[in-house]
Design an enzyme around this catalytic site. Structure first.
Site, short mmCIF file in Angstrom:
data_model
loop_
_atom_site.label_atom_id
_atom_site.label_comp_id
_atom_site.label_asym_id
_atom_site.label_seq_id
_atom_site.Cartn_x
_atom_site.Cartn_y
_atom_site.Cartn_z
N GLY A 1 0.50 -5.06 0.82
CA GLY A 1 -0.66 -5.11 -0.08
C GLY A 1 -0.37 -5.82 -1.39
N ALA B 1 0.87 -1.18 0.00
CA ALA B 1 0.00 0.00 0.00
C ALA B 1 0.90 1.23 0.00
CB ALA B 1 -0.89 -0.02 1.24
N GLU C 1 -0.72 -9.41 -0.63
CA GLU C 1 -2.16 -9.64 -0.44
C GLU C 1 -2.89 -9.66 -1.79
OE1 GLU C 1 -2.13 -6.38 2.34
OE2 GLU C 1 -3.05 -7.64 3.87
N GLU D 1 4.34 -5.20 7.32
CA GLU D 1 3.60 -4.11 7.96
C GLU D 1 4.06 -3.84 9.38
OE1 GLU D 1 2.27 -6.48 6.08
OE2 GLU D 1 0.71 -5.66 4.79
N1 DAK Z 1 4.64 3.07 -0.79
C1 DAK Z 1 5.05 4.23 -1.37
N2 DAK Z 1 6.20 4.34 -2.03
C2 DAK Z 1 6.99 3.26 -2.10
C3 DAK Z 1 6.63 2.02 -1.52
C4 DAK Z 1 5.38 1.94 -0.83
N3 DAK Z 1 4.92 0.82 -0.30
N4 DAK Z 1 7.63 1.14 -1.76
C5 DAK Z 1 8.56 1.79 -2.47
N5 DAK Z 1 8.19 3.06 -2.68
C6 DAK Z 1 8.90 4.10 -3.40
C7 DAK Z 1 10.10 4.59 -2.61
O1 DAK Z 1 9.70 5.56 -1.66
C8 DAK Z 1 10.96 5.17 -3.70
O2 DAK Z 1 10.44 6.43 -4.07
P1 DAK Z 1 11.45 7.67 -4.40
O3 DAK Z 1 12.28 7.83 -3.19
O4 DAK Z 1 12.23 7.19 -5.61
O5 DAK Z 1 10.52 8.80 -4.70
C9 DAK Z 1 10.71 4.22 -4.87
O6 DAK Z 1 9.49 3.57 -4.58
C10 DAK Z 1 11.78 3.15 -5.00
O7 DAK Z 1 11.93 2.51 -3.76
P2 DAK Z 1 13.33 2.35 -3.01
O8 DAK Z 1 14.24 3.46 -3.38
O9 DAK Z 1 13.05 2.13 -1.58
O10 DAK Z 1 13.86 1.01 -3.70
P3 DAK Z 1 14.86 -0.07 -3.07
O11 DAK Z 1 15.24 -0.96 -4.19
O12 DAK Z 1 15.95 0.59 -2.28
O13 DAK Z 1 13.96 -0.88 -2.04
C11 DAK Z 1 11.94 -2.06 -1.30
C12 DAK Z 1 12.86 -1.66 -2.50
C13 DAK Z 1 10.70 -2.69 -1.88
C14 DAK Z 1 12.69 -3.08 -0.43
C15 DAK Z 1 11.62 -0.77 -0.48
O14 DAK Z 1 11.10 0.20 -1.37
C16 DAK Z 1 10.63 -1.01 0.58
O15 DAK Z 1 10.92 -1.56 1.65
N6 DAK Z 1 9.38 -0.54 0.33
C17 DAK Z 1 8.31 -0.60 1.31
C18 DAK Z 1 7.83 -2.02 1.44
C19 DAK Z 1 6.75 -2.12 2.45
O16 DAK Z 1 6.93 -1.85 3.64
N7 DAK Z 1 5.58 -2.54 1.99
C20 DAK Z 1 4.45 -2.69 2.80
C21 DAK Z 1 3.68 -1.41 2.76
S1 DAK Z 1 2.46 -1.41 4.01
C22 DAK Z 1 -4.15 -0.94 6.56
C23 DAK Z 1 -4.31 -0.86 5.21
C24 DAK Z 1 -3.34 -1.29 4.39
C25 DAK Z 1 -2.17 -1.80 4.89
C26 DAK Z 1 -2.03 -1.89 6.25
C27 DAK Z 1 -3.00 -1.48 7.09
N8 DAK Z 1 -5.15 -0.48 7.41
C28 DAK Z 1 -5.93 0.59 6.93
C29 DAK Z 1 -5.29 -0.99 8.72
C30 DAK Z 1 -1.17 -2.21 3.99
C31 DAK Z 1 0.07 -1.99 4.31
C32 DAK Z 1 1.15 -2.14 3.38
O17 DAK Z 1 1.10 -2.70 2.32
#
Ligand code: DAK
Length: 261
Positions: free
Chosen positions: A112, A67, A115, A135
Protein backbone atom coordinates in the site's frame (compact mmCIF):
# COMPACT_ATOMS: atom_id res chain seq x y z
CA UNK A 1 -11.07 17.22 11.36
CA UNK A 2 -8.51 16.39 14.05
CA UNK A 3 -6.00 13.89 12.69
CA UNK A 4 -4.42 11.17 14.83
CA UNK A 5 -2.51 9.05 12.33
CA UNK A 6 -1.33 11.74 9.95
CA UNK A 7 -0.04 15.29 10.08
CA UNK A 8 -1.26 17.94 7.68
CA UNK A 9 0.88 21.07 7.66
CA UNK A 10 1.44 24.10 5.48
CA UNK A 11 5.20 24.65 5.45
CA UNK A 12 4.65 27.63 3.15
CA UNK A 13 1.55 29.44 1.93
CA UNK A 14 -0.07 27.39 -0.84
CA UNK A 15 2.07 24.29 -0.14
CA UNK A 16 0.71 21.42 1.96
CA UNK A 17 2.68 18.55 3.51
CA UNK A 18 0.87 15.35 4.50
CA UNK A 19 2.91 13.01 6.71
CA UNK A 20 1.72 9.50 7.52
CA UNK A 21 2.60 9.43 11.20
CA UNK A 22 2.71 5.91 12.62
CA UNK A 23 6.47 5.39 12.70
CA UNK A 24 6.33 2.54 15.25
CA UNK A 25 4.59 0.35 12.68
CA UNK A 26 6.55 1.87 9.80
CA UNK A 27 3.54 4.05 8.92
CA UNK A 28 1.40 1.02 8.02
CA UNK A 29 -2.01 2.00 6.70
CA UNK A 30 -4.92 0.92 8.86
CA UNK A 31 -8.54 1.83 8.11
CA UNK A 32 -8.42 4.94 10.27
CA UNK A 33 -5.29 6.21 8.53
CA UNK A 34 -6.85 5.66 5.12
CA UNK A 35 -9.90 7.69 6.15
CA UNK A 36 -7.72 10.48 7.52
CA UNK A 37 -5.71 10.57 4.30
CA UNK A 38 -8.92 10.85 2.26
CA UNK A 39 -10.18 13.65 4.54
CA UNK A 40 -6.87 15.52 4.41
CA UNK A 41 -6.65 15.39 0.63
CA UNK A 42 -10.24 16.65 0.44
CA UNK A 43 -9.29 19.49 2.81
CA UNK A 44 -6.40 20.49 0.54
CA UNK A 45 -8.69 20.26 -2.49
CA UNK A 46 -11.11 22.74 -0.95
CA UNK A 47 -8.41 25.39 -0.50
CA UNK A 48 -8.42 27.45 -3.68
CA UNK A 49 -5.03 28.84 -2.65
CA UNK A 50 -3.41 25.40 -2.60
CA UNK A 51 -0.82 24.83 -5.32
CA UNK A 52 0.85 21.51 -4.41
CA UNK A 53 0.67 18.67 -1.91
CA UNK A 54 3.77 16.87 -0.66
CA UNK A 55 3.32 13.41 0.86
CA UNK A 56 5.81 11.59 3.06
CA UNK A 57 6.21 9.19 5.98
CA UNK A 58 7.36 9.92 9.54
CA UNK A 59 10.69 8.61 10.78
CA UNK A 60 13.88 7.56 9.08
CA UNK A 61 12.91 4.10 7.96
CA UNK A 62 9.70 4.08 6.03
CA UNK A 63 7.50 6.06 3.73
CA UNK A 64 4.74 3.48 4.29
CA UNK A 65 5.49 -0.25 4.77
CA UNK A 66 2.10 -1.26 3.45
CA UNK A 67 -1.42 -1.85 4.59
CA UNK A 68 -1.58 -2.76 8.28
CA UNK A 69 -1.08 -6.51 8.37
CA UNK A 70 -2.19 -6.77 11.99
CA UNK A 71 -5.56 -5.27 11.05
CA UNK A 72 -5.93 -7.35 7.88
CA UNK A 73 -5.01 -10.78 9.19
CA UNK A 74 -8.51 -11.81 10.33
CA UNK A 75 -10.45 -10.19 7.49
CA UNK A 76 -13.17 -12.22 5.86
CA UNK A 77 -13.89 -11.65 2.20
CA UNK A 78 -16.45 -8.87 2.77
CA UNK A 79 -14.19 -6.98 5.19
CA UNK A 80 -11.28 -7.32 2.78
CA UNK A 81 -13.32 -5.87 -0.05
CA UNK A 82 -14.51 -2.99 2.14
CA UNK A 83 -10.91 -2.30 3.17
CA UNK A 84 -9.76 -2.36 -0.43
CA UNK A 85 -12.52 0.07 -1.40
CA UNK A 86 -11.52 2.35 1.48
CA UNK A 87 -7.94 2.39 0.22
CA UNK A 88 -9.03 2.95 -3.35
CA UNK A 89 -11.15 5.89 -2.23
CA UNK A 90 -8.24 7.42 -0.33
CA UNK A 91 -5.77 6.96 -3.20
CA UNK A 92 -8.19 8.10 -5.88
CA UNK A 93 -8.49 11.34 -3.91
CA UNK A 94 -4.91 12.21 -4.95
CA UNK A 95 -5.81 11.82 -8.60
CA UNK A 96 -8.95 13.92 -8.21
CA UNK A 97 -7.08 16.58 -6.24
CA UNK A 98 -6.91 19.64 -8.50
CA UNK A 99 -3.25 20.35 -7.72
CA UNK A 100 -0.21 18.09 -8.21
CA UNK A 101 0.77 15.67 -5.43
CA UNK A 102 4.44 14.77 -5.02
CA UNK A 103 5.48 11.72 -2.99
CA UNK A 104 8.72 12.13 -1.05
CA UNK A 105 9.75 8.52 -0.41
CA UNK A 106 12.14 8.43 2.52
CA UNK A 107 12.38 4.66 3.09
CA UNK A 108 10.29 1.54 2.52
CA UNK A 109 7.38 2.05 0.12
CA UNK A 110 5.89 -1.42 0.11
CA UNK A 111 2.48 -2.73 -0.86
CA UNK A 112 0.00 0.00 0.00
CA UNK A 113 2.98 2.34 0.46
CA UNK A 114 4.15 1.85 -3.11
CA UNK A 115 0.52 2.23 -4.20
CA UNK A 116 0.20 5.48 -2.24
CA UNK A 117 3.32 6.87 -3.92
CA UNK A 118 2.03 5.81 -7.34
CA UNK A 119 -1.29 7.59 -6.74
CA UNK A 120 0.71 10.83 -6.54
CA UNK A 121 1.65 12.71 -9.69
CA UNK A 122 5.31 12.17 -9.29
CA UNK A 123 7.77 10.54 -6.96
CA UNK A 124 11.05 11.77 -5.52
CA UNK A 125 12.98 9.02 -3.74
CA UNK A 126 15.73 9.24 -1.19
CA UNK A 127 18.78 7.07 -1.88
CA UNK A 128 17.55 4.94 1.04
CA UNK A 129 14.13 4.25 -0.48
CA UNK A 130 13.02 0.75 -1.40
CA UNK A 131 9.93 -0.10 -3.40
CA UNK A 132 7.97 -3.29 -3.80
CA UNK A 133 4.60 -5.00 -4.05
CA UNK A 134 5.25 -7.96 -1.72
CA UNK A 135 1.58 -8.93 -1.25
CA UNK A 136 2.15 -12.36 -2.84
CA UNK A 137 4.40 -13.18 0.15
CA UNK A 138 1.28 -12.76 2.32
CA UNK A 139 -0.95 -14.76 -0.01
CA UNK A 140 -2.93 -11.81 -1.34
CA UNK A 141 -2.98 -9.61 -4.41
CA UNK A 142 -2.24 -5.90 -4.28
CA UNK A 143 -5.43 -4.28 -3.05
CA UNK A 144 -5.14 -0.55 -3.57
CA UNK A 145 -4.67 -0.34 -7.32
CA UNK A 146 -1.10 -1.64 -7.51
CA UNK A 147 -1.73 -4.08 -10.34
CA UNK A 148 -3.10 -1.26 -12.45
CA UNK A 149 -1.04 1.81 -11.54
CA UNK A 150 2.27 -0.07 -11.58
CA UNK A 151 1.50 -1.51 -15.01
CA UNK A 152 0.65 1.93 -16.35
CA UNK A 153 3.81 3.43 -14.91
CA UNK A 154 6.46 0.85 -15.76
CA UNK A 155 4.84 -1.42 -18.38
CA UNK A 156 3.44 -4.95 -18.17
CA UNK A 157 6.67 -6.96 -18.08
CA UNK A 158 8.29 -5.05 -15.23
CA UNK A 159 5.00 -4.80 -13.35
CA UNK A 160 4.58 -8.58 -13.57
CA UNK A 161 8.14 -9.07 -12.34
CA UNK A 162 7.55 -6.91 -9.26
CA UNK A 163 4.00 -8.10 -8.54
CA UNK A 164 4.67 -11.81 -8.96
CA UNK A 165 8.09 -12.07 -7.32
CA UNK A 166 7.33 -9.55 -4.58
CA UNK A 167 10.99 -8.49 -4.73
CA UNK A 168 12.09 -5.13 -3.40
CA UNK A 169 13.97 -2.68 -5.57
CA UNK A 170 16.24 0.14 -4.53
CA UNK A 171 15.89 3.75 -5.60
CA UNK A 172 18.36 3.47 -8.50
CA UNK A 173 16.42 0.60 -10.09
CA UNK A 174 13.13 2.43 -9.45
CA UNK A 175 14.60 5.39 -11.35
CA UNK A 176 15.81 3.18 -14.21
CA UNK A 177 12.40 1.57 -14.75
CA UNK A 178 10.55 4.89 -14.60
CA UNK A 179 8.79 4.36 -11.29
CA UNK A 180 10.35 7.46 -9.75
CA UNK A 181 11.28 10.80 -11.26
CA UNK A 182 14.36 11.58 -9.25
CA UNK A 183 16.65 10.25 -6.51
CA UNK A 184 18.25 12.54 -3.93
CA UNK A 185 20.32 12.20 -0.78
CA UNK A 186 18.08 11.53 2.26
CA UNK A 187 18.90 14.85 3.90
CA UNK A 188 17.86 16.74 0.75
CA UNK A 189 14.48 15.08 0.28
CA UNK A 190 12.31 17.65 2.04
CA UNK A 191 14.11 20.59 0.42
CA UNK A 192 13.77 18.96 -2.99
CA UNK A 193 10.04 18.53 -2.34
CA UNK A 194 9.66 22.18 -1.38
CA UNK A 195 11.69 23.24 -4.41
CA UNK A 196 9.37 21.28 -6.71
CA UNK A 197 6.26 22.61 -4.93
CA UNK A 198 7.52 26.21 -5.26
CA UNK A 199 8.28 25.63 -8.91
CA UNK A 200 4.72 24.36 -9.46
CA UNK A 201 3.31 27.32 -7.49
CA UNK A 202 5.16 29.74 -9.76
CA UNK A 203 3.30 28.52 -12.89
CA UNK A 204 -0.14 29.49 -14.12
CA UNK A 205 -2.49 27.81 -11.60
CA UNK A 206 -5.32 27.19 -14.06
CA UNK A 207 -2.91 25.70 -16.60
CA UNK A 208 -1.39 23.40 -13.96
CA UNK A 209 -4.81 22.22 -12.78
CA UNK A 210 -6.06 21.57 -16.28
CA UNK A 211 -2.84 19.78 -17.21
CA UNK A 212 -3.24 17.39 -14.30
CA UNK A 213 -6.89 16.83 -15.15
CA UNK A 214 -6.19 15.99 -18.79
CA UNK A 215 -3.23 13.75 -18.01
CA UNK A 216 -5.36 11.85 -15.48
CA UNK A 217 -8.49 11.60 -17.62
CA UNK A 218 -6.60 11.08 -20.86
CA UNK A 219 -5.21 7.76 -19.61
CA UNK A 220 -8.70 6.29 -19.77
CA UNK A 221 -9.52 7.65 -23.23
CA UNK A 222 -8.48 6.84 -26.78
CA UNK A 223 -5.92 9.21 -28.28
CA UNK A 224 -8.36 11.20 -30.42
CA UNK A 225 -10.72 11.90 -27.53
CA UNK A 226 -7.86 12.62 -25.16
CA UNK A 227 -6.43 15.17 -27.60
CA UNK A 228 -9.90 16.71 -27.94
CA UNK A 229 -9.95 17.16 -24.16
CA UNK A 230 -6.61 18.88 -24.47
CA UNK A 231 -8.02 21.22 -27.13
CA UNK A 232 -10.93 22.16 -24.82
CA UNK A 233 -8.51 22.82 -22.00
CA UNK A 234 -6.31 24.93 -24.25
CA UNK A 235 -9.38 26.96 -25.16
CA UNK A 236 -10.19 27.43 -21.49
CA UNK A 237 -6.69 28.62 -20.63
CA UNK A 238 -6.90 31.17 -23.44
CA UNK A 239 -9.91 32.69 -21.69
CA UNK A 240 -7.84 33.47 -18.58
CA UNK A 241 -6.07 36.65 -17.56
CA UNK A 242 -3.07 34.45 -16.77
CA UNK A 243 -2.69 33.46 -20.42
CA UNK A 244 -2.58 37.14 -21.43
CA UNK A 245 -0.13 37.87 -18.63
CA UNK A 246 2.06 34.81 -19.37
CA UNK A 247 2.44 35.62 -23.05
CA UNK A 248 2.85 39.37 -22.44
CA UNK A 249 5.54 38.66 -19.85
CA UNK A 250 7.39 36.44 -22.32
CA UNK A 251 7.38 39.14 -24.97
CA UNK A 252 8.43 41.76 -22.43
CA UNK A 253 11.24 39.43 -21.23
CA UNK A 254 10.13 39.44 -17.58
CA UNK A 255 8.75 36.84 -15.17
CA UNK A 256 4.97 36.39 -15.31
CA UNK A 257 2.81 37.43 -12.37
CA UNK A 258 0.03 34.84 -12.31
CA UNK A 259 -3.14 35.37 -10.28
CA UNK A 260 -5.03 32.13 -10.95
CA UNK A 261 -7.70 33.89 -12.97
N1 DAK B 1 1.70 -3.74 8.86
C1 DAK B 1 1.74 -3.73 10.22
N2 DAK B 1 2.88 -3.59 10.91
C2 DAK B 1 4.02 -3.48 10.21
C3 DAK B 1 4.05 -3.49 8.80
C4 DAK B 1 2.81 -3.63 8.11
N3 DAK B 1 2.71 -3.60 6.78
N4 DAK B 1 5.34 -3.37 8.41
C5 DAK B 1 6.08 -3.27 9.52
N5 DAK B 1 5.30 -3.34 10.61
C6 DAK B 1 5.69 -3.28 12.01
C7 DAK B 1 6.39 -4.55 12.44
O1 DAK B 1 5.44 -5.54 12.78
C8 DAK B 1 7.17 -4.07 13.63
O2 DAK B 1 6.31 -3.94 14.73
P1 DAK B 1 6.80 -4.38 16.23
O3 DAK B 1 7.20 -5.80 16.10
O4 DAK B 1 7.96 -3.44 16.51
O5 DAK B 1 5.59 -4.13 17.07
C9 DAK B 1 7.59 -2.66 13.21
O6 DAK B 1 6.69 -2.28 12.19
C10 DAK B 1 9.00 -2.60 12.63
O7 DAK B 1 9.09 -3.56 11.60
P2 DAK B 1 10.24 -4.67 11.55
O8 DAK B 1 10.70 -5.01 12.91
O9 DAK B 1 9.74 -5.77 10.69
O10 DAK B 1 11.39 -3.85 10.81
P3 DAK B 1 12.56 -4.44 9.89
O11 DAK B 1 13.50 -3.32 9.68
O12 DAK B 1 13.09 -5.72 10.44
O13 DAK B 1 11.84 -4.78 8.51
C11 DAK B 1 10.33 -4.36 6.63
C12 DAK B 1 11.27 -3.74 7.73
C13 DAK B 1 9.60 -3.21 5.97
C14 DAK B 1 11.20 -5.09 5.59
C15 DAK B 1 9.36 -5.36 7.33
O14 DAK B 1 8.71 -4.68 8.39
C16 DAK B 1 8.32 -5.87 6.41
O15 DAK B 1 8.55 -6.75 5.58
N6 DAK B 1 7.08 -5.34 6.57
C17 DAK B 1 5.93 -5.80 5.83
C18 DAK B 1 6.03 -5.31 4.41
C19 DAK B 1 4.87 -5.79 3.61
O16 DAK B 1 4.65 -6.99 3.40
N7 DAK B 1 4.10 -4.84 3.11
C20 DAK B 1 2.96 -5.10 2.33
C21 DAK B 1 1.78 -5.18 3.25
S1 DAK B 1 0.41 -5.85 2.41
C22 DAK B 1 -6.25 -5.88 -0.05
C23 DAK B 1 -6.12 -4.65 0.52
C24 DAK B 1 -4.90 -4.15 0.75
C25 DAK B 1 -3.77 -4.85 0.42
C26 DAK B 1 -3.91 -6.07 -0.17
C27 DAK B 1 -5.13 -6.60 -0.42
N8 DAK B 1 -7.51 -6.41 -0.28
C28 DAK B 1 -8.52 -6.03 0.63
C29 DAK B 1 -7.75 -7.36 -1.30
C30 DAK B 1 -2.51 -4.29 0.71
C31 DAK B 1 -1.56 -5.09 1.12
C32 DAK B 1 -0.33 -4.61 1.66
O17 DAK B 1 0.08 -3.48 1.60
Amino acid sequence: MAYVNILLEQPEPSIYLLTVNRPKSLNALNAETLDEIAAAVAEVGKDSGARALLVTGAGEKAFVAGADISQMQDFDSAQAQAFSERGNRAFRAFELLPVPAVALVNGYALGGGCELAMACDWIVASERAQFGQPEVNLGVVAGFGGTQRLTRLVGRAMAMDLLVTGRLIKADEALRIGLVNQVVAPELLRDKGLEIARMIASKGPVAVRLTKQIVQRGQDLDLANACQQEAYAFGLTCATADQKEGMKAFLEKRPARFTGR
